[in-house]
Scaffold this active site. Structure first.
Site, PDB file in Angstrom:
ATOM      1  N   GLY A  78      -7.818 -18.331   4.261  1.00 24.04           N
ATOM      2  CA  GLY A  78      -9.100 -17.974   5.153  1.00 24.04           C
ATOM      3  C   GLY A  78      -9.385 -19.178   6.121  1.00 24.04           C
ATOM      4  N   GLU A 131       0.907  -1.344  -0.122  1.00 24.20           N
ATOM      5  CA  GLU A 131       0.018  -0.172   0.009  1.00 24.20           C
ATOM      6  C   GLU A 131       0.921   1.114  -0.144  1.00 24.20           C
ATOM      7  OE1 GLU A 131      -4.244  -1.231   1.757  1.00 24.20           O
ATOM      8  OE2 GLU A 131      -2.671  -0.463   3.206  1.00 24.20           O
ATOM      9  N   ALA A 134      -8.857  -7.351   8.173  1.00 21.27           N
ATOM     10  CA  ALA A 134      -7.736  -7.292   9.162  1.00 21.27           C
ATOM     11  C   ALA A 134      -7.189  -8.735   9.358  1.00 21.27           C
ATOM     12  CB  ALA A 134      -7.564  -6.466   9.978  1.00 21.27           C
ATOM     13  N   ALA A 135      -7.766  -9.785   8.959  1.00 21.52           N
ATOM     14  CA  ALA A 135      -7.547 -11.335   9.246  1.00 21.52           C
ATOM     15  C   ALA A 135      -5.999 -11.394   8.989  1.00 21.52           C
ATOM     16  CB  ALA A 135      -8.265 -12.237   8.750  1.00 21.52           C
ATOM     17  N   GLY A 136      -5.941 -11.035   7.527  1.00 28.36           N
ATOM     18  CA  GLY A 136      -4.586 -11.403   7.148  1.00 28.36           C
ATOM     19  C   GLY A 136      -3.497 -10.675   7.787  1.00 28.36           C
ATOM     20  N   ASP A 137      -3.820  -9.616   8.212  1.00 26.46           N
ATOM     21  CA  ASP A 137      -2.963  -8.591   8.852  1.00 26.46           C
ATOM     22  C   ASP A 137      -2.581  -9.171  10.271  1.00 26.46           C
ATOM     23  OD1 ASP A 137      -2.946  -6.789   6.705  1.00 26.46           O
ATOM     24  OD2 ASP A 137      -4.690  -5.532   7.874  1.00 26.46           O
TER      25      ASP A 137
HETATM   26  P1  ATP Z   1      -8.556 -10.202   4.844  1.00 28.58           P
HETATM   27  O1  ATP Z   1      -8.258  -9.644   3.603  1.00 28.58           O
HETATM   28  O2  ATP Z   1      -9.905 -10.638   5.418  1.00 28.58           O
HETATM   29  O3  ATP Z   1      -8.043  -9.261   6.123  1.00 28.58           O
HETATM   30  P2  ATP Z   1      -7.018 -12.111   3.939  1.00 28.58           P
HETATM   31  O4  ATP Z   1      -7.674 -12.382   2.653  1.00 28.58           O
HETATM   32  O5  ATP Z   1      -5.736 -11.337   3.785  1.00 28.58           O
HETATM   33  O6  ATP Z   1      -7.629 -11.489   5.074  1.00 28.58           O
HETATM   34  P3  ATP Z   1      -7.366 -14.717   4.697  1.00 28.58           P
HETATM   35  O7  ATP Z   1      -6.606 -15.817   3.859  1.00 28.58           O
HETATM   36  O8  ATP Z   1      -8.956 -14.648   4.535  1.00 28.58           O
HETATM   37  O9  ATP Z   1      -6.539 -13.585   4.568  1.00 28.58           O
HETATM   38  O10 ATP Z   1      -6.922 -15.161   6.314  1.00 28.58           O
HETATM   39  C1  ATP Z   1      -5.857 -14.984   7.059  1.00 28.58           C
HETATM   40  C2  ATP Z   1      -5.758 -15.905   8.013  1.00 28.58           C
HETATM   41  O11 ATP Z   1      -6.968 -15.869   9.155  1.00 28.58           O
HETATM   42  C3  ATP Z   1      -6.050 -17.457   7.625  1.00 28.58           C
HETATM   43  O12 ATP Z   1      -5.032 -18.031   7.181  1.00 28.58           O
HETATM   44  C4  ATP Z   1      -6.649 -18.048   8.933  1.00 28.58           C
HETATM   45  O13 ATP Z   1      -5.628 -18.277  10.004  1.00 28.58           O
HETATM   46  C5  ATP Z   1      -7.300 -16.630   9.474  1.00 28.58           C
HETATM   47  N1  ATP Z   1      -8.821 -16.694   9.282  1.00 28.58           N
HETATM   48  C6  ATP Z   1      -9.453 -16.073   8.242  1.00 28.58           C
HETATM   49  N2  ATP Z   1     -10.777 -16.585   8.405  1.00 28.58           N
HETATM   50  C7  ATP Z   1     -10.915 -17.331   9.128  1.00 28.58           C
HETATM   51  C8  ATP Z   1     -12.075 -17.919   9.605  1.00 28.58           C
HETATM   52  N3  ATP Z   1     -13.394 -17.922   9.089  1.00 28.58           N
HETATM   53  N4  ATP Z   1     -11.993 -18.836  10.604  1.00 28.58           N
HETATM   54  C9  ATP Z   1     -10.767 -18.989  11.189  1.00 28.58           C
HETATM   55  N5  ATP Z   1      -9.688 -18.493  10.855  1.00 28.58           N
HETATM   56  C10 ATP Z   1      -9.736 -17.479   9.871  1.00 28.58           C
HETATM   57  O1  RIB Z   2      -6.083  -5.223   5.573  1.00 24.31           O
HETATM   58  C1  RIB Z   2      -7.270  -4.406   6.001  1.00 24.31           C
HETATM   59  C2  RIB Z   2      -6.958  -2.953   5.723  1.00 24.31           C
HETATM   60  O2  RIB Z   2      -6.830  -2.734   4.419  1.00 24.31           O
HETATM   61  C3  RIB Z   2      -7.754  -2.016   6.219  1.00 24.31           C
HETATM   62  O3  RIB Z   2      -7.405  -1.679   7.785  1.00 24.31           O
HETATM   63  C4  RIB Z   2      -7.936  -0.835   5.446  1.00 24.31           C
HETATM   64  O4  RIB Z   2      -7.291   0.130   5.984  1.00 24.31           O
HETATM   65  C5  RIB Z   2      -7.015  -1.674   4.022  1.00 24.31           C
HETATM   66  O5  RIB Z   2      -5.860  -0.957   3.999  1.00 24.31           O
END
Ligand code: ATP
Ligand code: RIB
Length: 301
Positions: free
Chosen positions: A218, A141, A245-248
């Site tokens: 996910g 970003e 922010a799951a990925g973060d």
């Molecule tokens: P986001 O964009 O929603 O922040 P992302 O797309 O970058 O996330 P994901 O692969 O969706 O990343 O999720 C990252 C990690 O979060 C997964 O590898 C897992 O550990 C956890 N996670 C995400 N969704 C779930 C869920 N429904 N249940 C349990 N763990 C989850």
């Molecule tokens: O990964 C989640 C983040 O993506 C949000 O907090 C938003 O600010 C965007 O950068």
């Protein structure tokens, strides 16, 4: 051992509205409650790392405005060293327009503002931070030339490099081969490799120079592909309410684990647990757990 981490990345104020369903093209819908919540992939990963136990320094840019003040203050309250988060009088602080539906799925549009003004001079004046850290964490970003230079400086100072290539873009071999841990989600992996299947994406990214691939899937957890082979590490079973922010959460906690000297698989376990907790809570930074919560959660599983 407490690890020292450097995050070079974005800070955004998230403008969030809950909706019954994500709007279709051309559709106007009435949303629910509106919230302003500290976010930005860089700041989120810095907070995730700090809350799980790392000493974190952040390099970034905000505007000279109310959002910028709030973002700097909230990062500082998490114990992050923000002396290298510059206040730019000419740019607005980055914002992200976010809708979250009843199933916790989201759409995000970012207006990058000051994040795109992060400069080579900002990196140059933060050499001391590179000298003190053991792990560098990056996302996409901020300008790509800053990512490239930060990676070069990390190599110079002997830091491990973690790159979360989000939002995805096609990257060159010179950059990918200098990254120690590449952490895309499945869609980003497919997009970066121009592939239709995960297997093809893995082969494509390896051909482009990626060494340790950690692909987040996910609710299906994580696929690790590195010199030790290929293994799937499952996610924790939880009921998600908001996956922003799951990925973060994953990347920040994973980096904490690395900086502590954990193995890759152990660090993935820490990342999975922090991310699982984060999806059970609303918002970006408010959803990120502290280490004691993560340890307690893992103890119950
Ligand atoms: P986001 O964009 O929603 O922040 P992302 O797309 O970058 O996330 P994901 O692969 O969706 O990343 O999720 C990252 C990690 O979060 C997964 O590898 C897992 O550990 C956890 N996670 C995400 N969704 C779930 C869920 N429904 N249940 C349990 N763990 C989850
Ligand atoms: O990964 C989640 C983040 O993506 C949000 O907090 C938003 O600010 C965007 O950068």
């Amino acid at each position: 051992m407490q690890g020292k981490l450097l995050v070079v990345g974005s800070l955004n104020m998230d403008l969030v509205v809950g909706v019954a369903h994500l709007p279709h093209m051309g559709e106007t819908i009435l949303g629910g409650k509106f919230d302003t919540i500290p976010g930005g992939k860089g700041a989120n990963q810095a907070v995730a790392a700090a809350r799980t136990g790392a000493a974190v320094t952040m390099i970034g840019r905000v505007g000279r405005d109310g959002f910028g003040d709030v973002l700097r203050d909230s990062a500082a309250k998490d114990g992050i060293d923000i002396r290298c988060v510059t206040v730019d009088p000419q740019q607005a602080t980055g914002v992200a327009l976010i809708t979250v539906d009843a199933n916790g799925q989201n759409t995000i549009v970012v207006a990058s503002g000051a994040n795109l003004a992060l400069s080579l001079a900002d990196l140059e004046s933060a050499r001391e931070a590179f000298a003190q850290a053991s792990v560098l964490v990056l996302q996409l970003e901020i300008p790509l030339e800053i990512v490239r230079q930060a990676v070069r400086m990390a190599r110079e100072y002997g830091l491990k490099v973690v790159l979360n290539p989000a939002p995805a873009q096609v990257l060159e071999t010179e950059l990918l081969s200098a990254v120690d841990y590449l952490i895309p989600n499945e869609g980003e992996a497919l997009q970066m490799a121009g592939a239709q299947t995960l297997d093809a994406a893995i082969a494509g990214l390896q051909k482009l120079g990626a060494r340790s691939l950690i692909i987040t899937l996910g609710e299906n957890g994580v696929l690790v592909v590195d010199a030790d082979g290929r293994r799937h590490i499952p996610a924790y079973a939880v009921k998600p309410v908001d996956t922003v922010a799951a990925g973060d959460a994953f990347v920040g906690a994973f980096a904490t684990g690395l900086a502590e000297g954990l193995s890759v698989d152990q660090a993935v376990g820490l990342g999975n647990a922090a991310a699982a907790i984060s999806v059970t809570r609303h918002g970006a930074q408010p959803s990120l757990p502290v280490r004691a919560e993560v340890d307690q959660f893992r103890g119950t599983k």
